[in-house]
Design an enzyme around this catalytic site. Sequence first.
Site, short mmCIF file in Angstrom:
data_model
loop_
_atom_site.label_atom_id
_atom_site.label_comp_id
_atom_site.label_asym_id
_atom_site.label_seq_id
_atom_site.Cartn_x
_atom_site.Cartn_y
_atom_site.Cartn_z
N LYS A 183 -12.11 6.33 32.89
CA LYS A 183 -10.86 6.28 33.66
C LYS A 183 -11.06 6.96 35.03
O LYS A 183 -12.09 7.58 35.29
CB LYS A 183 -9.75 6.92 32.82
CG LYS A 183 -9.50 6.14 31.50
CD LYS A 183 -8.20 6.52 30.80
CE LYS A 183 -8.37 7.50 29.69
NZ LYS A 183 -7.16 7.64 28.84
N TYR A 188 -1.96 -0.67 28.41
CA TYR A 188 -1.27 0.40 27.67
C TYR A 188 0.11 -0.05 27.18
O TYR A 188 0.98 0.80 26.94
CB TYR A 188 -1.15 1.64 28.56
CG TYR A 188 -2.41 2.51 28.53
CD1 TYR A 188 -3.01 2.87 27.32
CD2 TYR A 188 -2.97 3.01 29.71
CE1 TYR A 188 -4.15 3.67 27.29
CE2 TYR A 188 -4.11 3.81 29.68
CZ TYR A 188 -4.69 4.14 28.46
OH TYR A 188 -5.81 4.94 28.42
N HIS A 202 -11.36 5.83 27.69
CA HIS A 202 -10.62 5.03 26.71
C HIS A 202 -11.61 4.34 25.81
O HIS A 202 -12.62 3.82 26.28
CB HIS A 202 -9.76 3.97 27.41
CG HIS A 202 -9.26 2.92 26.44
ND1 HIS A 202 -8.15 3.11 25.65
CD2 HIS A 202 -9.76 1.71 26.09
CE1 HIS A 202 -7.97 2.05 24.87
NE2 HIS A 202 -8.94 1.18 25.11
N GLU A 216 -8.44 -6.28 24.31
CA GLU A 216 -8.67 -5.48 25.53
C GLU A 216 -9.84 -6.02 26.34
O GLU A 216 -9.79 -6.03 27.58
CB GLU A 216 -8.93 -4.01 25.14
CG GLU A 216 -7.69 -3.33 24.56
CD GLU A 216 -7.97 -1.95 23.99
OE1 GLU A 216 -7.03 -1.32 23.48
OE2 GLU A 216 -9.13 -1.49 24.04
N ASN A 235 -8.06 12.44 30.33
CA ASN A 235 -9.05 12.74 29.29
C ASN A 235 -10.28 11.83 29.38
O ASN A 235 -10.95 11.56 28.39
CB ASN A 235 -8.39 12.67 27.91
CG ASN A 235 -7.77 11.31 27.65
OD1 ASN A 235 -7.90 10.39 28.46
ND2 ASN A 235 -7.10 11.16 26.53
#
Length: 150
Positions: A9, A49, A115, A126, A112
């Site tokens: 990310k 998301y 993903h 995805e 974080n």
Amino acid sequence: MERTLILLKPDAVQRRLAGDLIAKFERKGLRLAGLKLIHASKSLAEKHYEVHKERPFYGSLISFLTSGPTVAMVLEGREAVTVARNLIGATDGVKAAPGTIRGDYAISVQNNLVHGSDSAENAAKEIALWFQEAELVTFTPIDTPWVAGG
Ligand code: IDP
Ligand code: MG
């Protein structure tokens, strides 16, 4: 062989950790099937998301994912979804075990770093969001019999 979608990310790219993080997945034994740097549009981030649409952090999460470039990868290997999730660690960097990516590099819940798809079924959806079929490359790593052979 299973496939999973991994995103490094925007915090991972901003922190110049992309190379280190790709290396962790490769060292474990997963092979690259697709790899690109992409600045996600709002529409792509929202689709990715969508499952979190009703959560209070959704707006902030979409802003985060569209804040800069993401490294998108398709990784393949034996139980790739589980292998990658174990390497990534718990969602909250504070709670993630040392040795995992988030345990070693993250202290935020939202920012974080990585993903990883949570099931083979979601991985397929995805992957279709982030990659065209022609961007995915098929080849058999020469150590494949070592893994399959148990
Ligand atoms: P996961 O990435 O470990 O699968 P999910 O629960 O699917 O975690 O949440 C998706 C992403 O949403 C997380 O990786 C994180 O960036 C963000 N997120 C999850 N829970 C929170 C929260 O409570 N506050 C802010 N962001 C969150
Ligand atoms: Mg998730």
